[in-house]
Design a protein around this motif. Structure first.
Motif: not given
Ligand code: C5P
Length: 319
Positions: A22-27, A31-39, A225-233, A278-282
Motif C-alpha cells: 500500500q505504501k509503494a502504491m501511494r508513492y 510521484f506520477n512519473k509519466h505525467g498522467v492526467r485522467f480526463r 475501476t472505483r479506486e484511483k489506480i497507479q499512474p503507470n503503464p 503478483t499484486l503490483g506496486a509500480y
C-alpha cells in the motif's frame, strides 16, 4: 487465503494489501512519473459482456510504423516490418495461450495443455527449457520490455529466447504520448538495439508498441475501476492479453489470476520472492486482474486449479 478467495470473486480492494505494498502504491500515485492526467469518467457498473464490447470497440493494437516524427525523419519507415502486427494472422488464430511468468505455475503440469493452443505468448526472459512440464515449450510471440533490449545481462543479441518468434517490445512513454520527448528520454534506450536488430534480422517480425496503445489500455482500466489506480503503464501481462484478444478467437490466460498454488515466488524461473510481482506496486496490476476476472468465461474449477481465465477474442464477440 481469504485474499485469494476474494480475488477469485472480484471483491478485493487495495486496502486489503499488505502495508508495504500500500505504501509503494501511494508513492507511485504521488510521484506520477509519466505525467498522467485522467480526463475520462469512472463507470464501474459495466457488466462483463458490456466491458468486452467496450474493449472490442476501442482497443486498436498499434505499433510504430515509422511515419510519425521523429521516426519518419530518422528513416524508420523502411526499417519496420512491412506487415503490421495486426495483419500477421489476418484470418485470426483459433485458440491462444498467454503464459504468465508467475511462480504459481510451478508444479501445475499445464505444459501439454498450453502447447495444444495454436499460438503461445510468453514474456521477457521467461524460459521453457527445463520447465516444459509446467509451461510447455511452444512460443509464438514474446513481449519484451525495454530493459531486455537495453541491459546486456539479458543477452538480447544472442539468446535463443528471442529467435524464431514474433517480438513485441515496449517502454513507458509520457502519458501525452509525445514521441519526440519519448525518443529523447525513454525509460531504457530500446531504439538503438531495435534498429540494430532490424538490420541484422530483417525477416523476423519485431515491433515496438505505440505509446497511445499502452495508455489507451490504462484509460480503460481506470474508467472501469472505483479506486484511483497507479499512474503507470499496465503490466506486460495485461498488454499481452489484449494483443491476443485482437488476434485469436479464444484466449486462455494461465496464472494471471493466481490458482491455489499462489506463492510470493515472483517468477517460476528465478529464486526471488516479492508479493508485488503478483499484486503490483509500480503497475496497476491488482486492478488489471480485477478487470480480467470480470471478463472470465471459464469455469471456477479451471480458475482455482489451473489459474486459468478464458476470454473470447474480439472477432468471436456479438456486440
Ligand atoms: O515479470 P514479468 O513482467 O516479466 O512477467 C510477465 C507478466 O506476468 C507480468 O507483466 C504480470 O502481468 C504477470 N505476472 C503475474 N504474477 C507474477 C509474475 C508475473 O501476474 N508473480
Amino acid at each position: 487465503r481469504a485474499f485469494l478467495y476474494r480475488l477469485w470473486k472480484g471483491t478485493v480492494s487495495s486496502r486489503m494489501l499488505n502495508p508495504r505494498l500500500q505504501k509503494a502504491m501511494r508513492y507511485y500515485m504521488s510521484f506520477n512519473k509519466h505525467g498522467v492526467r485522467f480526463r475520462g469518467r469512472r463507470e464501474v457498473r459495466r457488466t462483463g459482456p458490456e466491458l468486452l464490447c467496450e474493449l472490442r470497440r476501442r482497443v486498436r493494437v498499434r505499433t510504430l510504423d515509422g511515419k510519425e516524427p521523429p521516426f519518419s525523419a530518422l528513416g524508420w519507415r523502411p526499417l519496420v516490418p512491412g506487415v503490421p502486427l495486426s495483419q500477421l494472422h489476418p484470418r485470426g488464430l483459433r485458440t491462444c495461450a498467454v503464459v504468465m511468468s508467475a511462480g504459481a505455475i510451478l508444479n501445475s503440469s499445464l505444459g501439454e495443455e498450453i502447447d495444444s493452443h495454436d499460438a503461445v505468448l510468453r514474456f521477457n526472459s521467461a524460459p521453457t527449457r527445463g520447465y516444459e512440464k509446467d509451461v510447455g515449450n511452444k512460443t509464438t510471440v514474446r513481449i519484451i520490455n525495454s530493459q531486455i533490449l537495453a541491459n546486456p545481462s539479458h543477452h538480447f543479441i544472442d539468446s535463443s529466447l528471442y529467435k524464431d518468434v514474433i517480438l513485441v517490445a515496449w517502454d513507458p512513454a509520457p502519458y501525452s504520448a509525445n514521441l519526440n520527448l519519448w525518443y529523447k528520454k525513454p525509460d531504457y534506450n530500446l531504439f538503438t538495439p531495435y534498429i540494430q536488430h532490424r538490420r541484422r534480422h530483417p525477416t523476423q517480425p519485431f515491433y515496438i508498441l505505440h505509446p497511445k496503445f499502452i495508455w489507451q489500455l490504462w484509460d480503460i482500466i481506470q474508467e472501469n475501476t472505483r479506486e484511483k489506480i497507479q499512474p503507470n503503464p499496465p503490466s506486460s501481462g495485461f498488454i499481452g492479453i489484449l494483443i491476443m484478444m485482437s488476434m485469436c478467437r479464444e484466449v486462455h490466460v494461465y496464472e494471471y489470476i493466481p490458482s491455489v498454488r499462489q506463492t510470493e515466488l515472483c517468477h517460476y524461473h528465478e529464486l526471488y520472492y516479492d508479493a508485488a510481482c503478483t499484486l503490483g506496486a509500480y503497475h496497476p496490476l491488482l486492478y488489471e486482474k480485477l478487470l480480467v476476472q470480470r471478463l472470465n468465461m471459464g469455469t471456477q474449477a479451471d480458475l482455482h486449479h489451473k489459474g486459468k481465465v478464458v476470454l473470447p477474442g474480439f472477432r468471436a464477440l456479438r456486440c
